[in-house]
Each structure stands twice: as C-alpha cells, then as structure tokens.
Design an enzyme around this catalytic site. Structure first.
Site, PDB file in Angstrom:
ATOM      1  CE  LYS A  36      -1.986   2.587   3.074  1.00 32.06           C
ATOM      2  NZ  LYS A  36      -2.087   3.868   2.515  1.00 32.06           N
ATOM      3  CD  GLU A  89      11.580   5.152  10.461  1.00 36.60           C
ATOM      4  OE1 GLU A  89      11.290   5.729  11.391  1.00 36.60           O
ATOM      5  OE2 GLU A  89      11.801   5.440   9.298  1.00 36.60           O
ATOM      6  CB  CYS A 123      11.411   9.471  10.389  1.00 36.61           C
ATOM      7  SG  CYS A 123      12.773   8.612   8.995  1.00 36.61           S
ATOM      8  CD  GLU A 169       8.508  12.406  13.861  1.00 36.45           C
ATOM      9  OE1 GLU A 169       9.402  11.822  13.018  1.00 36.45           O
ATOM     10  OE2 GLU A 169       7.725  11.378  13.792  1.00 36.45           O
TER      11      GLU A 169
END
Length: 501
Positions: free
Chosen positions: A190, A265, A301, A401
């Site tokens: 996906k 991750e 990231c 984040e």
C-alpha cells in the site's frame, strides 16, 4: 503569478491509477476513487482507485497462491529480476523524479540527493540481489554425540504487507520490497495516498523486469480501510510499516491475533550534538538546518530537529543557522532554483503551525520564521524555515515529532549534559555528533541510545541497518539484517543410521 503544475502533469502523461492484483491492473470492487491535490498549488493532479477490504482479500489471495512458486524459485531467477529492475530504475530516473514531484512536491533539485533518489532505490535492489545466493543455514556438530546431522535453514516468512509513507517513496519502496522479494516472500503493497503515482510506475517497471504475477500486488487508498484490512488480515504473515508512532502501535495490537511478524520505523526527535570543538560550527549549523528545511521541509523521520549546542559556540551556531534558513527557496518543484517543498497537506500545515504557537507560548525564543508563506505560494502548504532558541528540553517542541521545518536549539555545558539531554526522549532513531575529537566522537556515540549516528555529517548507505531504539520502532531495514527479517529459521535433525538419536 499563480503557481501551477498542470503543464508537467501533461508532459509526464499522468493517467488514473489502478490496483495491481495477480498481474492485472484493475479498478477493484468498490468503485471509489481518491483525488490527489498537489501540496504546492492545491490543484487536483490526478486520481486513482481507492481500494476496499475485499480488494485486500483478493491481493492477499494472489500473493498466497504465488508464494510457493516464488519461494522455491532458483536463486538466479530472483537475482535476475532484481538486477533488471535496478537497471530500469536508473533508465527511468528522470521520469520517476517528475512523478514524485507531482506526488509530494519534492523538488527535482533535491530528487537527486542520494537519500531521496532513484539511484538509492536502485542500489538497494542491487545490494539485496547479492544476498539471494549467500544467506543460508548452518550444519552443526551433534551436541549429544551420535551419528546424525543438525541443520538450520532460512526460509521466506510468507506473505508480507508493506505500507509506505509519502515522503521517500523510492527508497522506502526499495527498503521493503527488495529484501522481501530476495528472500522469496510475496508482497501486498500500500503506497501512501499522498505519493502513489511514482510507486505505480515502479510497479510497472518491476513487471517489465520479469516479476511473475501475484508476487507483488498493490492496493491503493487511505489507511482506513486499506491499511487496516492489511494489518488485520489472517493471510498476512508479516507487516512492514514506516510512519507514525500511533499507527505503529495499532499495528502491534492488530498483529497479536495471529502473531504476525512486524517491522516498524516510527520516526524520531533526533538530536545533533554540536560541541565547542566542532571542525566548523557554521558547516554544522548549515548541515542541521538544511536537513530540517531543505528538500522535504523537515518531513523526514531522521532529521536532527533538536540541536544541542555548547554554550561557547551557541551564538555562532544561531547566526549561521539563520543564514542557512534565509537561503531556502520554495515554489514550483520542477524549477531548478527551488530547493524545498511544502507540507504534504492542509492537516499537516495546521499541525505544524500549532506547534509553532505552542513553542511561543512555552517561552522559547523565535529566532526566524514561524509563519505560513503567502503571495504566489498562498495556495500551497508552505511554512517558512523556523528556528527556536533557548528551548527547554522538556518543552513540547523538543519532545514531540513536528514533521515540519522547525528546529529547537537547546544549550548545554559539558559532554555529560549533552548526552543526558540527547537521551531524554521517547524516541531513538538517529543523532549527529559534531566534534574534532575522535575519542569523544566514539565515546558519545556509544552512549547515545539511537539506531544511526552521523559524525560531522550524515548519509544513507544501502548496506547499513537502519532503525531505532525505544519508541522509534522495531527491527531494521538495510543490509543483511533486513534480508533476514523476511525469513524464518528452521532446524532439522537427521539421523545417519537407523539407531534412535
């Protein structure tokens, strides 16, 4: 002049995207579509099929049916497919970079930077083609004596659900698909609904490389229902996901029902530790600010979004950081002078602006930026490069984040304090260490609780493991460890006589 990407859409011949199941392109079962709005202009770029749980069923069934044939295929067969695909990626690199610019607006000028490049993806496939005929089991001496063999085998884990983010579709497609195919797994993929067109083109190239029907299947659409159907499907043996911590935790919960193997991750709040003896403080500042503002505009990231700077070079660092931020340019991603991108959608735009306001409210000093860009850029999701100074490490902008062009600069006094601040986070993905002292570089690196550390700089290597400590994820991508993550170990005991062992 109002910004537009429509001429580029026409020159690239963009067409509506379909699902890819059992070697066939199809509109699926649901009849729903997704229309992609370009993040730099707000224009409708194109559409693709929005899949359903029933489409995921079909894709998993195709992957399961193809598994035995691919898992037992000759090493030469898998090697040839992966190497042919790597060559096709390099041949079509310009086209793919253009499609990515239509997807997520990563500028062509940055699409050649290795970490986000087609070349990096090709290198990952080349690297994993090399593991196909090299990773095996062992033959061990009998521990209890007797005339028998004790052996281990590595076998493919099965059907893999691979879920990609939007920010680096080339590299992350490769990091998941290459080791899975090399190990003999089949895949249901996906792509992000915000970066689909480039991935679909890569899938076409992979079929041109000779991948058999059913070995790779693609179901496009949003996380609900497509992603949810994939992670909960009883026919999926492993889930590989890159994205938010919230979704990662949901995947762990969903995997419990069938004890799926999981690789995650999940992002980070990575620190850059800039010591007073850094070889060049201005270059250190440019490196850190560039990672947070250029290219993906902080939507990466592993970007060092916390700068921990020694007080002796604090002002020098801030001055150089401001200069770097002022040099960042925005606009049409196809223009060579443009070096950064907008935020991916309106929701992320509002989220980042909210974090900036939070930083102000909690007492951090705004050095530069902090606003949405207007004028010719008003229809896009652009936020100016933003630097906060004198940030307390407990502040929201130092803890969470943000995934935008926002840098939090935190002062420190000595090495122990720097390490303590760096490790004082729920994340543990990456870090940077800027020092001319080789002993300090190694000493600090060993003390940091993170998965990847750059000394006086950072780069991506296809053969190095990549992943995080703590809540930055589970497992590693890259290198032999990635290949092995798509296998199961099997032990076999075989007597060489008729006597019982």
């Amino acid at each position: 002049m109002t910004l537009t990407v429509q001429p580029h859409r026409e020159s690239l011949g963009l067409k509506a995207g379909q699902l890819f199941i059992d070697g066939q392109w199809t509109d699926g079962r649901g009849g729903q579509t997704w229309t992609h709005q370009h993040p730099a202009t707000g224009e409708e770029v194109g559409g693709f099929v929005s899949g359903t749980a029933a489409d995921v069923d079909d894709a998993v069934a195709a992957a399961r049916a193809a598994f035995d044939g691919w898992a037992t295929s000759r090493a030469r067969t898998r090697i040839d497919v992966l190497l042919r695909f790597a060559a096709l990626l390099r041949e079509h690199a310009d086209e793919l970079r253009g499609l990515q610019a239509l997807d997520n607006s990563v500028p062509l000028s940055f699409g050649g930077i290795y970490a986000t490049s087609v070349e990096a993806a090709a290198d990952v496939f080349t690297h994993h083609a090399g593991w196909v005929d090299k990773v095996g089991g062992q033959t061990l001496p009998p521990y209890q004596g007797g005339d028998h063999l004790a052996m281990t085998f590595r076998e493919p884990v099965g059907v893999v659900a691979a879920i990609l983010p939007w920010n680096a579709p080339f590299l992350l497609f490769a990091q998941k698909v290459a080791p899975a195919l090399a190990a003999g797994c089949t895949v249901v993929l996906k792509p992000s609904e915000y970066a689909t067109f480039a991935v679909l083109r890569m899938v076409r190239l992979l079929t041109e490389a000779g991948l058999p029907p059913g070995v790779l299947n693609v179901v496009t659409g949003p996380g609900d229902p497509v992603g949810e159907a994939m992670i909960t499907h009883p026919g999926v043996d492993k889930v590989s996901f890159t994205g938010s911590r919230t979704v990662g935790k949901r995947i762990v919960e969903a995997s419990a029902g069938t004890l799926k193997r999981v690789s995650l991750e999940l992002g980070g709040k990575s620190p850059a530790l800039v010591f007073a003896d850094a070889p060049n403080v201005a270059i250190a500042a440019a490196t850190v600010v560039g990672a947070v503002t250029m290219g993906l505009s902080g939507q990466a990231c592993v970007a060092n979004t916390r700068a921990l700077v020694h007080r002796d070079v604090y002002d020098e660092f801030l001055g150089a950081a401001q200069g770097m931020a002022a040099a960042v340019t925005y606009g049409d991603p196809f223009e060579p002078s443009v070096i950064s991108s907008p935020l991916i959608n309106g929701r992320q735009l509002e989220r980042v602006l909210g974090y900036i306001e939070k930083g102000k409210q909690e007492g951090a000093r705004l050095v530069t930026g902090g606003e949405r860009l207007g004028g010719d850029l008003a229809n896009g999701n652009f936020v100016a490069p933003t630097i906060f100074a004198d940030v307390d490490n407990s502040a929201t902008i130092a803890r969470e984040e943000i995934f935008g062009p926002v840098l939090a600069v935190v002062p420190f006094g000595d090495e122990d304090e720097a390490v303590e601040l760096a490790n004082d986070t729920e994340y543990g993905l990456g870090a940077g260490v800027f020092t001319a002292d080789v002993q300090r570089a190694f000493r600090v690196s060993r003390r940091l609780r993170v998965g990847t550390i750059g000394i006086n700089g950072f780069q991506v290597e296809p053969h190095l493991p990549f992943g995080g400590f703590k809540e930055s994820g589970l497992g590693r991508e890259g290198g032999q460890s990635a290949y092995e993550a798509y296998t199961e170990l099997k032990s076999v005991l075989m007597p060489l006589t008729e006597e019982m062992m």
